[in-house]
Each structure stands twice: as structure tokens, then as C-alpha cells.
Write an enzyme that holds these catalytic residues in place. Sequence first.
Site, PDB file in Angstrom:
ATOM      1  N   HIS A  68       0.641  -1.162   0.277  1.00 64.01           N
ATOM      2  CA  HIS A  68      -0.043  -0.049  -0.091  1.00 64.01           C
ATOM      3  C   HIS A  68       0.765   1.341  -0.015  1.00 64.01           C
ATOM      4  O   HIS A  68       0.274   2.450  -0.232  1.00 64.01           O
ATOM      5  CB  HIS A  68      -0.939   0.060   1.057  1.00 64.01           C
ATOM      6  N   ARG A  69       2.280   1.234   0.243  1.00 64.40           N
ATOM      7  CA  ARG A  69       3.104   2.401   0.037  1.00 64.40           C
ATOM      8  C   ARG A  69       3.277   2.763  -1.389  1.00 64.40           C
ATOM      9  O   ARG A  69       3.510   3.748  -1.548  1.00 64.40           O
ATOM     10  CB  ARG A  69       4.443   1.950   0.625  1.00 64.40           C
TER      11      ARG A  69
END
Length: 435
Positions: A408-409
Site C-alpha cells: 500500500h506504500r
Amino acid sequence: MPALSSTMTEGKIVSWVKSEGDKLSKGESVVVVESDKADMDVESFYDGYLAAIIVDEGLSAAVGSTIALLAETEEEIALAQSKKTSSPAPASAPAAATNDAPKVFDEMPSPVAASAAAPAAKPSVSSTVGNVGALGSAVHPASEGGKRVVASPYAKKLAKDFGLDLKGVIGTGPNGRVVAKDVEAAFAAAKVSGGGGATVVASEAVKPSGVELGSVVPFTTMQSAVSRNMLESLAVPTFRVGYTITTDALDALYKKIKSKGVTMTALLAKATALALVKHPVVNSSCRDGKSFTYNSHINIAVAVAIDGGLITPVLQDADKIDIYSLSRKWKELVDKARAKQLQPNEYTTGTFTLSNLGMFGVDRFDAILPPGTGAIMAVGASQPALVGTKDGRIGLKTQMQVNVTADHRVIYGADLAAFLQTLSKIIEDPKDLTF
């Protein structure tokens, strides 16, 4: 003991290709070492003599520790032998029931990959073979002057269980190596012919024993690598998105071209690669937590389970290779994985991973993100389902569930949603897969 990957902390001696006192030539295989992913030949960079073996077959030693002594001349062998007693002991002995080679079940979840091999240092009389050796694919004979048969650990175990003499088995693995299927074929032939062609020591085969309940079994080198990578993956903030895809058209295409050697794995890898072309962020990766890379190649890693661990053979540039060549390449990679002969670039270069449990009837599952990659897709079984059509009717369609786990980064929900929509369109209208 050479470092055959960046994650390797110790290695196990599978077999010594040479014996004490043997003369060595530059580039000649000396020993087969089990790394955390494969059995690798270690070859000498220099001419000399294998003066003393410190770590015997089946034992383990820490990376950088002495496994053997190399002498420049015959006169120095005695000196090396005297130093043998003062060398450090190997790290550990193997568990009696360890079985860390071949049987490939098929694609499985939560893959791990090790990194590239490390170079070696300059020798002296007391130099280790690991320090004068290098990771290589040098040809080693199936037997060394009749002294030893080169075989995979699992092949040796099968031969022992079957009571089969490996000297009578012809190897079909890389460089003439005896692999499990050779032992099984030799045993089957011996049973049919009453023992001709291969020597059966026991009158009746003993089936491989099961696990011993209550026993404590240490990790193999591959299982240790899996453990380290899984712990590393916990530090990555991930999320999951699921999608239902109708596979009737893909199933029909597969039935049509299956006879030409095409595999479903290759079809799924090709479809995924074509979808990634349009969504490069899903093919990206973040390694330092401060930046991410748009990978220039689309390399599809496919998780495969073998006894004792997992490995991810990579279909490189899957978007550019035709489906027939891709299928042939996949079969080649699986054969090499079975023989534990994959080279580092064949399992460490994946940019996106597939994990398929559909062949076991699993309808859905989540996969763990491999460190250093952006996403992994878990593929479930295709199953018939009653589906409502746009005109208000009910129809029967074959559908499969896919779940993508992503970093999700770098990748967000909208990115995965758009990617899965594109993948669904390609699978539901797969005409582009055969071009």
C-alpha cells in the site's frame, strides 16, 4: 563455504564431486552445495589438489567457514592434512528425516526468492574450497571415476527406500545428474524385468516412511529462507482486493491449444503480463521505504511448492513471448526446480507473482507478499456458478476468484481495481493470448 545468495547464512554439503588427493583444474566442479533454493556446483578458480575435506557430505557449515583445504602441490597435501584437525567443526548435522528436494506439487502460495550469488577470494594452502570456488554451472560427471554417483538428495533418499543401487541408474538431470524420476523409472523397469538393468538390493520396495509424530525436525536451508522472508514481509503495509472473473472463453481456448503443449499456468501468466503493460504501477516495487521503481521488465514469478519449501521460477518478459514458447519455458523451469538446478536469475527476478491453488479445488485464498515486490495474485479454482444476466435471466457460467495482495506504500485500491478490470477483459476475451 561460499555465499550462494544474499540470504544464505549456512550451506549443506550435498556431495563432494572430488575426493581427497584428487588433482583440480581451474573451472572444475569440486563440491555440490545446497543453498536456500537450489543445489549449486562450486568450482575451483585455480589448479591444485583437494588436500583435505573438513565438512563431510550431509553436514552443514556457516558461510565463510572452512569446508576443505586446497594445496598447490602434492608435497603440501601432508601439511594441509595436519591442519585439518585444527579446522572448525561444521555448523550442524542434518536431521535424519530431512527431505528437502524435489517432488513438485505445483503452484503454491507465499513464495520466497533468494538473491544473487557472491564472489570468492584468493587461496593459499589453508584456503577453503568455498573461497577458491564460485557459484557456477560447470559440468560434473554422473560418477567420478566410479567413486561417487552425483544425484539429488531426494533421488538418494528414494534409492535408499527402494533398495536401488544408484550406480545402475542413468541420470537425465542437468549434466547427467540422477534425479527422482530416474530412480522411479529404474525401479519400475527393475520390477518389470525382475531386476535387469539396475540392481535392486532389497527383494521388495520399502515405501517412503511418513512423519514421526512428536519428533522435532530442524528447518532445512530452504525452510529457513522462507521463515526469514515471511518475517520480513510483515513489515510491509499490505491490503487485498478480490475479483470474480468468468473463464468460459479461457477454458475453451485452453482445450483447443492444450495438445500443442500450452499450459494453464502459461495462459494465466501471459494474461497477467498483458494487463500489467497497461498498469505499470502494479508491476512496480519499493525496497527502501523512500522510493519505488517502475520495473522495465514484466517478469511473472509463479510460486511452486517442493518438498521442504517453496520456490518461484520466473517467466521473464512474459508480455513479449508467445504462448507456445512461454509454455515450453515453464516446463523447463519446473524440471529444473524438481532437480534443484534453478540458477539465481531464474527465481530472483520476478516483478509480479502468481500463486495458484485452483488445481486443489480451493476457491479463494490470500497470499503473502514476497519482500521486494509490489503485488502477488492468488488464483482460485474455476467453478460453475448461476449468474444473473443483463437481460434479467439466469445463466450458468464458469468463474474463478482472484485476490491480489499489494504494497500500500506504492499501489492503491483504485490501481488494483483498474488492473483487475483489465485482466478480466483479457481472460473473458482471450484472443490476444495467442499472438
